[in-house]
Design a protein around this motif. Structure first.
Motif, PDB file in Angstrom:
ATOM      1  N   SER A  56      35.789  29.778   3.827  1.00 40.02           N
ATOM      2  CA  SER A  56      37.239  29.701   4.023  1.00 40.02           C
ATOM      3  C   SER A  56      37.619  29.978   5.477  1.00 40.02           C
ATOM      4  CB  SER A  56      37.943  30.693   3.098  1.00 40.02           C
ATOM      5  OG  SER A  56      37.469  32.001   3.323  1.00 40.02           O
ATOM      6  N   SER A  57      36.697  30.539   6.237  1.00 34.87           N
ATOM      7  CA  SER A  57      36.943  30.829   7.638  1.00 34.87           C
ATOM      8  C   SER A  57      35.610  30.772   8.386  1.00 34.87           C
ATOM      9  CB  SER A  57      37.565  32.226   7.776  1.00 34.87           C
ATOM     10  OG  SER A  57      37.721  32.573   9.133  1.00 34.87           O
ATOM     11  N   LEU A  58      35.618  30.113   9.547  1.00 35.14           N
ATOM     12  CA  LEU A  58      34.404  29.988  10.345  1.00 35.14           C
ATOM     13  C   LEU A  58      34.789  29.907  11.811  1.00 35.14           C
ATOM     14  CD1 LEU A  58      31.363  29.540  10.745  1.00 35.14           C
ATOM     15  CD2 LEU A  58      31.746  27.112  10.271  1.00 35.14           C
ATOM     16  N   LYS A  59      34.216  30.798  12.603  1.00 34.97           N
ATOM     17  CA  LYS A  59      34.485  30.805  14.044  1.00 34.97           C
ATOM     18  C   LYS A  59      33.161  31.058  14.763  1.00 34.97           C
ATOM     19  CE  LYS A  59      37.065  33.313  17.581  1.00 34.97           C
ATOM     20  NZ  LYS A  59      37.904  34.492  17.829  1.00 34.97           N
ATOM     21  N   VAL A  60      32.831  30.206  15.719  1.00 34.67           N
ATOM     22  CA  VAL A  60      31.619  30.344  16.519  1.00 34.67           C
ATOM     23  C   VAL A  60      32.034  30.363  17.981  1.00 34.67           C
ATOM     24  CG1 VAL A  60      29.419  29.303  17.173  1.00 34.67           C
ATOM     25  CG2 VAL A  60      30.218  29.140  14.801  1.00 34.67           C
ATOM     26  N   VAL A  61      31.592  31.389  18.715  1.00 29.16           N
ATOM     27  CA  VAL A  61      31.949  31.522  20.119  1.00 29.16           C
ATOM     28  C   VAL A  61      30.689  31.771  20.942  1.00 29.16           C
ATOM     29  CG1 VAL A  61      33.292  32.828  21.811  1.00 29.16           C
ATOM     30  CG2 VAL A  61      34.192  32.508  19.512  1.00 29.16           C
ATOM     31  N   ASP A  62      30.518  30.984  21.992  1.00 24.14           N
ATOM     32  CA  ASP A  62      29.435  31.198  22.942  1.00 24.14           C
ATOM     33  C   ASP A  62      29.867  32.362  23.836  1.00 24.14           C
ATOM     34  OD1 ASP A  62      27.662  31.187  25.080  1.00 24.14           O
ATOM     35  OD2 ASP A  62      27.524  29.008  25.148  1.00 24.14           O
ATOM     36  N   ILE A  63      29.259  33.531  23.646  1.00 20.58           N
ATOM     37  CA  ILE A  63      29.653  34.713  24.404  1.00 20.58           C
ATOM     38  C   ILE A  63      28.772  34.915  25.638  1.00 20.58           C
ATOM     39  CG2 ILE A  63      30.786  35.899  22.493  1.00 20.58           C
ATOM     40  CD1 ILE A  63      28.243  37.526  22.067  1.00 20.58           C
ATOM     41  N   SER A  64      27.980  33.888  25.958  1.00 20.71           N
ATOM     42  CA  SER A  64      27.137  33.963  27.148  1.00 20.71           C
ATOM     43  C   SER A  64      27.800  33.259  28.336  1.00 20.71           C
ATOM     44  CB  SER A  64      25.773  33.337  26.859  1.00 20.71           C
ATOM     45  OG  SER A  64      25.908  31.968  26.549  1.00 20.71           O
ATOM     46  N   GLY A  65      29.060  32.905  28.192  1.00 21.78           N
ATOM     47  CA  GLY A  65      29.753  32.232  29.284  1.00 21.78           C
ATOM     48  C   GLY A  65      29.585  30.727  29.277  1.00 21.78           C
ATOM     49  N   GLY A  66      29.056  30.195  28.188  1.00 20.25           N
ATOM     50  CA  GLY A  66      28.935  28.748  28.074  1.00 20.25           C
ATOM     51  C   GLY A  66      27.519  28.220  28.223  1.00 20.25           C
ATOM     52  N   CYS A  67      26.551  29.103  28.475  1.00 22.97           N
ATOM     53  CA  CYS A  67      25.182  28.613  28.690  1.00 22.97           C
ATOM     54  C   CYS A  67      24.382  28.506  27.391  1.00 22.97           C
ATOM     55  CB  CYS A  67      24.434  29.491  29.687  1.00 22.97           C
ATOM     56  SG  CYS A  67      23.960  31.108  29.078  1.00 22.97           S
ATOM     57  N   GLY A  68      24.905  29.013  26.275  1.00 21.59           N
ATOM     58  CA  GLY A  68      24.239  28.861  24.991  1.00 21.59           C
ATOM     59  C   GLY A  68      23.183  29.913  24.686  1.00 21.59           C
ATOM     60  N   ALA A  69      23.156  30.995  25.452  1.00 20.85           N
ATOM     61  CA  ALA A  69      22.133  32.022  25.244  1.00 20.85           C
ATOM     62  C   ALA A  69      22.511  33.017  24.151  1.00 20.85           C
ATOM     63  CB  ALA A  69      21.854  32.773  26.544  1.00 20.85           C
ATOM     64  N   MET A  70      23.810  33.183  23.899  1.00 17.68           N
ATOM     65  CA  MET A  70      24.241  34.176  22.909  1.00 17.68           C
ATOM     66  C   MET A  70      25.535  33.719  22.248  1.00 17.68           C
ATOM     67  SD  MET A  70      24.388  38.224  23.404  1.00 17.68           S
ATOM     68  CE  MET A  70      24.660  39.322  22.048  1.00 17.68           C
ATOM     69  N   TYR A  71      25.571  33.850  20.935  1.00 14.82           N
ATOM     70  CA  TYR A  71      26.744  33.426  20.163  1.00 14.82           C
ATOM     71  C   TYR A  71      27.247  34.558  19.284  1.00 14.82           C
ATOM     72  CZ  TYR A  71      25.612  28.643  21.459  1.00 14.82           C
ATOM     73  OH  TYR A  71      25.369  27.505  22.167  1.00 14.82           O
ATOM     74  N   GLU A  72      28.530  34.461  18.960  1.00 14.58           N
ATOM     75  CA  GLU A  72      29.136  35.359  17.984  1.00 14.58           C
ATOM     76  C   GLU A  72      29.686  34.484  16.873  1.00 14.58           C
ATOM     77  OE1 GLU A  72      31.301  38.960  19.222  1.00 14.58           O
ATOM     78  OE2 GLU A  72      33.015  38.025  18.209  1.00 14.58           O
ATOM     79  N   ILE A  73      29.311  34.819  15.628  1.00 15.69           N
ATOM     80  CA  ILE A  73      29.717  34.026  14.468  1.00 15.69           C
ATOM     81  C   ILE A  73      30.510  34.906  13.518  1.00 15.69           C
ATOM     82  CG2 ILE A  73      28.867  32.785  12.437  1.00 15.69           C
ATOM     83  CD1 ILE A  73      26.373  32.083  14.119  1.00 15.69           C
ATOM     84  N   HIS A  74      31.670  34.407  13.124  1.00 11.18           N
ATOM     85  CA  HIS A  74      32.480  35.043  12.089  1.00 11.18           C
ATOM     86  C   HIS A  74      32.587  34.032  10.955  1.00 11.18           C
ATOM     87  CE1 HIS A  74      34.084  38.416  14.570  1.00 11.18           C
ATOM     88  NE2 HIS A  74      33.767  37.577  15.544  1.00 11.18           N
ATOM     89  N   ILE A  75      32.100  34.404   9.794  1.00  9.34           N
ATOM     90  CA  ILE A  75      32.148  33.478   8.663  1.00  9.34           C
ATOM     91  C   ILE A  75      32.551  34.230   7.402  1.00  9.34           C
ATOM     92  CG2 ILE A  75      29.651  33.675   8.306  1.00  9.34           C
ATOM     93  CD1 ILE A  75      29.755  30.734   7.255  1.00  9.34           C
ATOM     94  N   GLU A  76      33.488  33.642   6.687  1.00  6.56           N
ATOM     95  CA  GLU A  76      33.980  34.204   5.427  1.00  6.56           C
ATOM     96  C   GLU A  76      33.753  33.146   4.352  1.00  6.56           C
ATOM     97  OE1 GLU A  76      38.406  34.941   4.131  1.00  6.56           O
ATOM     98  OE2 GLU A  76      37.761  36.533   5.487  1.00  6.56           O
ATOM     99  N   SER A  77      32.975  33.510   3.329  1.00  7.04           N
ATOM    100  CA  SER A  77      32.657  32.547   2.286  1.00  7.04           C
ATOM    101  C   SER A  77      32.466  33.238   0.944  1.00  7.04           C
ATOM    102  CB  SER A  77      31.385  31.775   2.656  1.00  7.04           C
ATOM    103  OG  SER A  77      31.050  30.878   1.623  1.00  7.04           O
ATOM    104  N   SER A  78      32.921  32.574  -0.096  1.00  2.38           N
ATOM    105  CA  SER A  78      32.723  33.103  -1.449  1.00  2.38           C
ATOM    106  C   SER A  78      31.244  33.055  -1.832  1.00  2.38           C
ATOM    107  CB  SER A  78      33.570  32.327  -2.456  1.00  2.38           C
ATOM    108  OG  SER A  78      33.246  30.956  -2.406  1.00  2.38           O
TER     109      SER A  78
END
Length: 115
Positions: A56-78
């Motif tokens: 029901s909710s999904l957010k993916v953010v590249d927290i490495s400044g755009g280089c793809g080395a580190m991501y933060e994922i927020h996911i809400e699912s039944s």
């Protein structure tokens, strides 16, 4: 006066470079603007949408400044209902097994929707 002009020109040039690279400085740290998604963010979102179609909710953010080395994922699912947090995170890790190999780090936040 000439030194002041050069310093100002240098500052303006640096600011323009940051704007062109879709980044901003927040509290002394360079961060990417969130107006556009990186290719990595788009790829991870697609994979997670396929693996967790009931999310029901999904957010993916590249927290490495755009280089793809580190991501933060927020996911809400039944689909996480009845599972411990570690089991929920294992499901996300399994879904992203191939992508994780090229990452430096991954932050995962999972939840079950409030009914």
């Amino acid at each position: 006066m000439l030194a002041c002009t050069r310093s100002l020109t240098s500052s303006v040039t640096s600011a323009l470079r940051l704007l062109r690279s879709n980044q901003v400085v927040v509290s002394g740290h360079v961060q990417r603007c969130l107006s556009t998604q990186t290719d990595g963010e788009v790829r991870i979102v697609q994979i997670l949408k396929e693996k967790f179609p009931l999310a029901s909710s999904l957010k993916v953010v590249d927290i490495s400044g755009g280089c793809g080395a580190m991501y933060e994922i927020h996911i809400e699912s039944s689909e996480f209902k009845g599972k411990r947090t570690i089991q929920q995170h294992q499901l996300v890790n399994q879904a992203l097994k191939e992508e994780i190999q090229g990452m430096h780090g991954l932050r995962i936040f999972t939840d079950v929707p409030k009914q």
